[in-house]
Design a protein around this motif. Structure first.
Motif, PDB file in Angstrom:
ATOM      1  N   UNK A  29       5.546   0.179  -8.634  1.00  0.00           N
ATOM      2  CA  UNK A  29       6.110   0.851  -9.811  1.00  0.00           C
ATOM      3  C   UNK A  29       6.333   2.348  -9.585  1.00  0.00           C
ATOM      4  N   UNK A  30       5.277   3.109  -9.405  1.00  0.00           N
ATOM      5  CA  UNK A  30       5.418   4.555  -9.281  1.00  0.00           C
ATOM      6  C   UNK A  30       6.031   4.944  -7.945  1.00  0.00           C
ATOM      7  N   UNK A  31       5.815   4.147  -6.900  1.00  0.00           N
ATOM      8  CA  UNK A  31       6.451   4.432  -5.606  1.00  0.00           C
ATOM      9  C   UNK A  31       7.972   4.365  -5.733  1.00  0.00           C
ATOM     10  N   UNK A  32       8.481   3.365  -6.431  1.00  0.00           N
ATOM     11  CA  UNK A  32       9.921   3.239  -6.618  1.00  0.00           C
ATOM     12  C   UNK A  32      10.455   4.393  -7.475  1.00  0.00           C
ATOM     13  N   UNK A  33       9.700   4.790  -8.464  1.00  0.00           N
ATOM     14  CA  UNK A  33      10.124   5.935  -9.283  1.00  0.00           C
ATOM     15  C   UNK A  33      10.183   7.204  -8.438  1.00  0.00           C
ATOM     16  N   UNK A  49       0.805  -1.222   0.000  1.00  0.00           N
ATOM     17  CA  UNK A  49       0.000   0.000   0.000  1.00  0.00           C
ATOM     18  C   UNK A  49       0.837   1.272   0.000  1.00  0.00           C
ATOM     19  N   UNK A  50       2.149   1.133   0.281  1.00  0.00           N
ATOM     20  CA  UNK A  50       3.024   2.301   0.226  1.00  0.00           C
ATOM     21  C   UNK A  50       4.471   1.834   0.191  1.00  0.00           C
ATOM     22  N   UNK A  51       5.313   2.643  -0.424  1.00  0.00           N
ATOM     23  CA  UNK A  51       6.753   2.416  -0.452  1.00  0.00           C
ATOM     24  C   UNK A  51       7.387   3.793  -0.555  1.00  0.00           C
ATOM     25  N   UNK A  52       8.385   4.054   0.264  1.00  0.00           N
ATOM     26  CA  UNK A  52       9.040   5.359   0.217  1.00  0.00           C
ATOM     27  C   UNK A  52      10.514   5.219   0.550  1.00  0.00           C
ATOM     28  N   UNK A  53      11.271   6.233   0.183  1.00  0.00           N
ATOM     29  CA  UNK A  53      12.664   6.315   0.572  1.00  0.00           C
ATOM     30  C   UNK A  53      12.772   7.118   1.851  1.00  0.00           C
ATOM     31  N   UNK A  78      10.761   7.351  -5.134  1.00  0.00           N
ATOM     32  CA  UNK A  78      11.927   7.237  -4.245  1.00  0.00           C
ATOM     33  C   UNK A  78      13.219   7.514  -5.019  1.00  0.00           C
ATOM     34  N   UNK A  79      13.269   7.080  -6.276  1.00  0.00           N
ATOM     35  CA  UNK A  79      14.423   7.383  -7.125  1.00  0.00           C
ATOM     36  C   UNK A  79      14.521   8.889  -7.374  1.00  0.00           C
ATOM     37  N   UNK A  80      13.418   9.504  -7.736  1.00  0.00           N
ATOM     38  CA  UNK A  80      13.384  10.919  -8.066  1.00  0.00           C
ATOM     39  C   UNK A  80      13.715  11.789  -6.856  1.00  0.00           C
ATOM     40  N   UNK A  81      13.101  11.515  -5.722  1.00  0.00           N
ATOM     41  CA  UNK A  81      13.242  12.372  -4.551  1.00  0.00           C
ATOM     42  C   UNK A  81      14.512  12.107  -3.740  1.00  0.00           C
ATOM     43  N   UNK A  82      14.968  10.834  -3.703  1.00  0.00           N
ATOM     44  CA  UNK A  82      16.116  10.473  -2.857  1.00  0.00           C
ATOM     45  C   UNK A  82      17.329   9.969  -3.643  1.00  0.00           C
ATOM     46  N   UNK A  83      17.160   9.643  -4.903  1.00  0.00           N
ATOM     47  CA  UNK A  83      18.271   9.103  -5.685  1.00  0.00           C
ATOM     48  C   UNK A  83      18.545   7.640  -5.409  1.00  0.00           C
ATOM     49  N   UNK A  84      17.581   6.923  -4.843  1.00  0.00           N
ATOM     50  CA  UNK A  84      17.733   5.485  -4.592  1.00  0.00           C
ATOM     51  C   UNK A  84      17.442   4.756  -5.904  1.00  0.00           C
ATOM     52  N   UNK A  85      18.393   3.955  -6.356  1.00  0.00           N
ATOM     53  CA  UNK A  85      18.226   3.210  -7.600  1.00  0.00           C
ATOM     54  C   UNK A  85      17.584   1.867  -7.319  1.00  0.00           C
ATOM     55  N   UNK A  86      16.655   1.465  -8.176  1.00  0.00           N
ATOM     56  CA  UNK A  86      15.972   0.179  -8.041  1.00  0.00           C
ATOM     57  C   UNK A  86      16.381  -0.695  -9.215  1.00  0.00           C
ATOM     58  N   UNK A  87      17.260  -1.643  -8.931  1.00  0.00           N
ATOM     59  CA  UNK A  87      17.780  -2.540  -9.954  1.00  0.00           C
ATOM     60  C   UNK A  87      16.652  -3.375 -10.552  1.00  0.00           C
ATOM     61  N   UNK A  88      16.631  -3.493 -11.871  1.00  0.00           N
ATOM     62  CA  UNK A  88      15.628  -4.256 -12.634  1.00  0.00           C
ATOM     63  C   UNK A  88      14.240  -3.623 -12.646  1.00  0.00           C
TER      64      UNK A  88
END
Length: 197
Positions: free
Chosen positions: A117-121, A57-61, A123-133
Motif C-alpha cells: 500500500x504505502x510503497x506504491x503510494x 518486504x519492499x517495493x520501489x520505483x 513510487x507514485x509520489x516520487x516517480x509518477x508511476x500510477x498503480x491501477x486499482x
C-alpha cells in the motif's frame, strides 16, 4: 535446501512464459515480467507451495532514463519488489516494466500483498508511476500541491516552486524558486605550498 541454480530452475518451471527474463547474479534471483502478467506472477509467487513468498518486504520505483552513466536503451520506468519466503528461507526480486514512458502504469498488488500500500503510494509520489486499482493512490511524502516527481532523473535539483510562510497573509504561499545557481570552484592546494598559511 536446494542450490540457487536449482531454485532458479524451479521458479522458471512454475512461472513459464509469464516471465520475460530470469537473472541469477551476485547470489540473487531477479525475474522480469510484463505488466499484463505482473499480478499473476505475484499471486503464484505467494500461493505456490514450492515458492511460498508470503511477505513483500519492499517495493520501489526506478527511473532508468540513464543507468550507470549511460543512456538507457529500453523502457524508462520499472517497479521492483523484494519478496521473502520465511518458510523456504529465500528472497526473490520481481521487476515489472511500465510500457508507456509518458504515462507509466502498473497494476496494484495491494490486494495480494497488503504491505504494498504505502510503497506504491511512495513510487507514485516520487516517480509518477500510477498503480491501477490502488485503493488510495495519493501523495505520501510531498505536499498535495507539489509539482512534479522528485526522484525522476529529469527533475531539477532546486525544484519548480518553493513554499514559505507569509507573515502578512498568515498562510503558506507557493512561489517560483528564488535560489540562484552558483558555481563553486574548489581551492587548489599545490604541493610546494602545502601547510603554509
Amino acid at each position: 535446501m536446494a542450490t540457487l541454480s536449482n531454485f532458479q530452475q524451479t521458479v522458471s518451471d512454475i512461472l513459464g512464459d509469464k516471465i520475460l527474463n530470469i537473472i541469477n547474479r551476485l547470489g540473487e534471483i531477479t525475474i522480469e515480467c510484463l505488466p499484463q502478467h505482473y499480478r499473476e506472477v505475484m499471486t503464484v509467487l505467494k500461493e505456490n507451495e514450492a515458492l511460498h513468498f508470503e511477505s513483500l518486504i519492499d517495493l520501489c520505483g526506478v527511473d532508468y532514463s540513464s543507468y550507470r552513466n549511460q543512456t538507457w536503451q529500453g523502457k524508462r520506468f520499472a517497479v521492483v519488489s523484494q519478496l521473502l519466503s520465511v518458510k523456504n528461507n529465500r528472497r526473490i526480486r520481481v521487476r515489472v516494466w511500465a510500457q508507456d514512458d509518458d504515462f507509466p502504469l502498473v497494476e496494484s498488488v495491494v490486494d495480494i500483498y497488503n504491505s504494498a500500500d504505502w510503497y506504491e503510494r511512495e513510487a507514485f509520489d516520487m516517480y509518477g508511476i500510477l498503480f491501477n486499482n490502488h485503493p488510495d493512490l495519493r501523495r505520501i511524502l510531498t505536499d498535495y500541491g507539489f509539482v512534479g516527481h522528485p526522484f525522476r532523473k529529469d527533475f531539477p535539483v532546486s525544484g519548480y516552486v518553493e513554499m514559505r510562510y507569509d507573515e502578512a497573509e498568515k498562510r503558506v504561499v507557493y512561489q517560483p524558486v528564488t535560489i540562484e545557481p552558483r558555481e563553486i570552484t574548489p581551492r587548489i592546494v599545490r604541493e610546494e605550498h602545502f601547510g603554509e598559511q
